[in-house]
Design an enzyme around this catalytic site. Structure first.
Site, PDB file in Angstrom:
ATOM      1  CG  LEU A  85      48.425  34.714  -0.054  1.00  0.00           C
ATOM      2  CD1 LEU A  85      48.707  33.820   1.139  1.00  0.00           C
ATOM      3  CD2 LEU A  85      47.215  35.583   0.192  1.00  0.00           C
ATOM      4  N   PRO A  86      50.752  38.315  -1.550  1.00  0.00           N
ATOM      5  CG  PRO A  86      49.660  40.348  -1.323  1.00  0.00           C
ATOM      6  CD  PRO A  86      49.586  38.924  -0.898  1.00  0.00           C
ATOM      7  CB  THR A 116      57.253  35.325  -5.368  1.00  0.00           C
ATOM      8  OG1 THR A 116      56.830  34.777  -6.619  1.00  0.00           O
ATOM      9  CG2 THR A 116      58.775  35.436  -5.373  1.00  0.00           C
ATOM     10  CE  LYS A 191      58.705  34.823  -9.920  1.00  0.00           C
ATOM     11  NZ  LYS A 191      57.391  34.897  -9.255  1.00  0.00           N
ATOM     12  CE  LYS A 266      57.425  39.657  -3.519  1.00  0.00           C
ATOM     13  NZ  LYS A 266      56.276  38.730  -3.589  1.00  0.00           N
TER      14      LYS A 266
END
Length: 316
Positions: A85-86, A116, A191, A266
């Protein structure tokens, strides 16, 4: 939002003692999730998918998946649910929302979030999952769209050893390297740290090659020197931002594909938030965040993050 898959595994992995699952759900059929879903189909899984993007759902259904009307409906049957998912908000909505995964998932289901997000989001979802006798791990990925397509992603997993082992055979259908990073949230931590360093090194590489060009140096000669010297890094050697140095990278394809500047911004914002919360100084990470926000403001939002080279050329 995203799509969900339910999968049926044909083969069984008995070498590690890990559980094998008959049904798996997948939420999120965007640029990454769509390819991941296709690879699961290719590896012998039967899928059920859900997403607000009906075209993405249709594409997977045509490839052999079935679909559900909501994440909750999918969760009623799935023993494993994978999500890609975003953002923080999408993850919270899909898992903890009114018709989310946690509202209907089967007892002891394994939930694998490959989005992420902020580590605190993973920890919150994991806590609520435990209250419902569900198991959750975070497993963000590295490698980008090409690795998702080729099934060579690296998964950075946060969660218990048992849940990691149970998830590993499934993730191996999607990636070439599966790394256990520690407890819940540690996959996300790995990450974010990696991507912050990647952004910093890409900006540095772009600056060096732009300066070299201004001084009259052939960029291919500079690449040969840098990549056999102490300045060598992934951004210079494997993903060079200068067009024409490497044939199959976004910089040689008008910066199309790859990892978008908006996604990099982001991730840098997530790193900034985490650093603020932990009171960890990240002066270069913070500067990289501001630079990529400026890149977006200059109209490069749909380009690969290596377009920073063109951004710097335009500001000189």
């Amino acid at each position: 939002m995203s799509v969900r898959l339910v999968l049926k595994k044909i083969s069984t992995n008995t070498s590690t003692g890990a559980r094998c699952y008959s049904k798996i759900g997948f939420v999120g059929l965007g640029n990454m999730g769509g390819y991941m879903a296709q690879n699961l189909l290719k590896k012998g899984y039967e899928l059920i998918v859900y997403d607000v993007n009906k075209l993405a759902v249709t594409s997977l259904v045509e490839a052999g998946a079935s679909c559900a009307s909501s994440a909750a409906e999918m969760s009623k049957e799935a023993e494993v649910i994978i999500s890609m998912l975003p953002s923080n908000e999408h993850v919270l909505d899909v898992y903890t929302g009114k018709n989310g995964v946690l509202s209907a998932a089967k007892k002891n289901a394994l939930l694998i979030d490959s989005s992420t997000v902020d580590p605190s989001v993973s920890q919150l979802v994991a806590s609520q999952a435990r209250e419902r006798n569900l198991r959750f791990i975070d497993s963000p990925v590295s490698g980008g769209v090409n690795a998702a397509k080729d099934g060579t992603l690296t998964f950075m997993v946060g969660g218990s050893e048992i849940n990691f082992n149970d998830a590993k055979s499934i993730l191996e259908a999607l990636g070439s390297r599966i790394v256990h990073c520690g407890d819940i949230g540690m996959g996300q931590a790995a990450k974010l740290c990696n991507n912050m360093l990647l952004a910093i090194s890409m900006i540095g590489t772009a600056e060096a090659f732009n300066l070299g060009q201004k001084l009259g140096l052939d960029p291919k000669v500079l690449a040969d020197i840098v990549n056999s010297s102490s300045g060598r890094c992934w951004s210079s050697d494997v993903y060079n931002p200068v067009p024409g140095i490497l044939p199959n990278v976004p910089s040689s394809k008008n910066y199309e594909g790859g990892f978008g500047t908006t996604l990099m911004a982001k991730d840098l914002g997530l790193a900034q938030s985490a650093a603020t919360r932990m009171q960890a100084p990240i002066p270069l990470g913070s500067l990289a965040h501001q630079i990529y926000r400026a890149v977006i403001a200059q109209g490069f939002s749909n380009k690969d993050f290596s377009v920073i080279y063109q951004f710097l050329k335009g500001t000189n």
